[in-house]
Scaffold this active site. Structure first.
Site, PDB file in Angstrom:
ATOM      1  CD  GLU A  37      -2.837  -0.839   2.486  1.00  0.00           C
ATOM      2  OE1 GLU A  37      -4.221   0.194   1.994  1.00  0.00           O
ATOM      3  OE2 GLU A  37      -2.308  -0.886   3.476  1.00  0.00           O
ATOM      4  CB  VAL A  38       1.722   3.567  -1.922  1.00  0.00           C
ATOM      5  CG1 VAL A  38       2.539   5.440  -2.952  1.00  0.00           C
ATOM      6  CG2 VAL A  38       3.481   3.122  -2.838  1.00  0.00           C
TER       7      VAL A  38
END
Length: 524
Positions: free
Chosen positions: A272-273
């Protein structure tokens, strides 16, 4: 013919010479109906043990193989054609194809694809924190990217363990033929450790992987910015703390984003960015591109407490804790969700994550979202009793220092429940499944409604590849499309009336139910 008769005939055909046990065994398994039946039965047992019967294709393949072995190639090919046609139209196939479409959609995301602005080049890397996250990340960077990497920790013992763990991981990759042996010396030479920040002065990308404590993370990021003078991208590996809470004292907060690698880094395929409006688009794209070079599915989410995967997982685990304190047995909760398709049961997962980390996450989400994330009465007793899970060799299950998890529930954990609570011997496992699954699904809807989650495709990818939502269902959004939003809203309203407001359906789910809309459109 019996196996004994076949063995006697084979022995005579070889002039009385004794056949090796392996040769005779292979002959029986390959050339006899009895052997074929035995092989197919054992293969079916192994398939069912792994898939719980949720994936029809492996069993159909086995049936086709059996037909070909028993009735000849032509009948086998005919059976294959029929089976393929049936499988291609199955609900499971549609869900898996939707998941494939979601993965492709994520690759075309404007925040994930290159634009006219060049991506940043990350050639010198650093990691602060030699715990499990730092070690796992170091191993992946060396294996996948072979870049110069320095790991920082104030405890030399942690650094020694890091070197040993990374070396062990690389050795395992060699044994599995995933890494040429001759590259080992090179990769080992790229990794260095330090107790100071001096080597981070010229780093391009620095990962903050210290324990999940707000004050500590702020201090580390501030020190890194001072040493590096704002040149590097600073990526926090926090699993739940909002990035905006980490950067108020920084001169260049736009250089900080979240890169939440779901644990364990080596096996979980999601990154997850976590972006904020201050982050330049090219910085986000560069982080996404880097994550993909590590072999990850990457989703971009907006900043907020718990992001996406941790919020959904917390809602699921919190509900499991409610069920435990209501009288459900640990083994019943775990077995139920394993049978439904999760890779690990919720109580086992709490032990693996650690009750201290789970508690901090639940407390943060309770403060942020109120009743929806309220923990059960008695949760604190687990901590005061020292039940931190596997790392403390004490949790819901018993552990051995040498062998790890024994597989046996610790009976004394039930002493922490109120004396008025009795253990349920004939539990309503249908309701257990509904409560746990819909707690997860409803939180996914809340994430989409409040803008944390940007697309349903990202929601399905994140849930399946990040926290183990069953792939045969395609993810929470595909699952909703299959069940129908109106039906799920009705079930949530029923659960809310029986068990509390934490089950009140998300507004976006109610809107979809009224409109008769789906989240994936015609493809679902």
């Amino acid at each position: 013919q019996t196996i004994e008769e076949i063995a006697a005939r084979t022995f005579r055909s070889r002039g009385g010479r004794r056949a090796t046990s392996s040769g005779l065994r292979n002959f029986v398994l390959d050339r006899t109906n009895a052997g074929h039946t035995f092989l197919l039965r054992k293969a079916k047992e192994r398939i069912l043990a792994r898939t719980k019967g949720k994936y029809p294709a492996p069993l159909a393949i086995l049936d086709v193989v059996g037909t070909g072995m028993d009735k000849g190639p032509r009948r086998g090919y005919e059976a294959e054609a029929r089976a393929f046609g049936q499988l291609a139209r199955s609900v499971t196939a549609r869900h898996l194809m939707q998941l494939f479409f979601s993965a492709n959609t994520a690759k075309k995301d404007p925040l994930s694809t290159p634009s006219g602005t060049p991506l940043r080049s990350f050639e010198r890397l650093g990691i602060v924190g030699a715990g499990s996250m730092g070690i796992g990340l170091a191993a992946q960077i060396l294996h996948r990217r072979a870049l110069p990497l320095q790991v920082h920790d104030l405890q030399t013992g942690n650094l020694t363990r890091c070197l040993a763990a990374v070396d062990q991981y690389l050795g395992q990759q060699v044994a599995l033929s995933r890494l040429p042996r001759h590259r080992l010396p090179l990769l080992r030479g790229l990794l260095s450790t330090t107790t100071s920040y001096e080597g981070f002065r010229h780093a391009d990308l620095i990962f903050e992987a210290v324990p999940e404590e707000l004050g500590l993370k702020r201090e580390v990021l501030h020190e890194l910015e001072q040493v590096n003078q704002g040149r590097a991208v600073l990526a926090s590996c926090t699993s739940s703390l909002p990035i905006k809470h980490l950067v108020p004292d920084l001169a260049h907060p736009e250089q900080v984003l979240g890169m939440h690698f779901c644990s364990p880094v080596a096996t979980v395929q999601l990154l997850e960015v976590v972006r904020r409006d201050e982050n330049p688009a090219e910085l986000v794209r560069s982080a996404v591109a880097f994550g993909r070079t590590l072999g990850k599915h990457v989703i971009v989410v907006n900043d907020g407490a718990g992001f996406y995967t941790s919020r959904c997982l917390a809602a699921y685990l919190n509900e499991a804790a409610h069920l435990f304190f209501e009288g459900y047995r640990v083994e019943d909760l775990d077995k139920t969700m394993l049978e439904w398709g999760f890779p690990v049961g919720p109580m086992s997962l709490l032990d693996e994550l650690g009750l201290d980390l789970a508690t901090r996450t639940i407390q943060l989400l309770h403060q942020t979202f109120g009743t929806r994330m309220e923990p059960p009465e008695g949760w604190d007793l687990l901590l005061t009793d020292g039940r931190l899970g596997r790392k403390a060799l004490k949790g819901f299950y018993t552990y051995s220092r040498k062998r790890g998890k024994t597989g046996r529930v610790d009976p004394t954990v039930y002493n922490l429940r109120p004396p008025t609570v009795t253990t349920l011997r004939n539990p309503d496992l249908v309701t257990v499944t509904r409560r746990l699954v819909l707690a997860f699904v409803n939180e996914a809807m809340h994430c989409f409604h409040d803008g944390t989650l940007r697309t349903p495709s990202d929601g399905d990818l994140g849930a399946v590849f990040g926290v183990g939502f069953p792939a045969y269902l395609g993810g929470p959004f595909s699952y909703l499309d299959h069940c129908g939003a109106a039906r799920v809203v009705g079930e949530l309203d029923d659960l809310a009336n029986r068990f509390g407001d934490r089950f009140r359906p998300s507004q976006i789910l109610c809107d979809s139910a009224r409109a008769g809309a789906t989240f994936h459109g015609a493809r679902s």
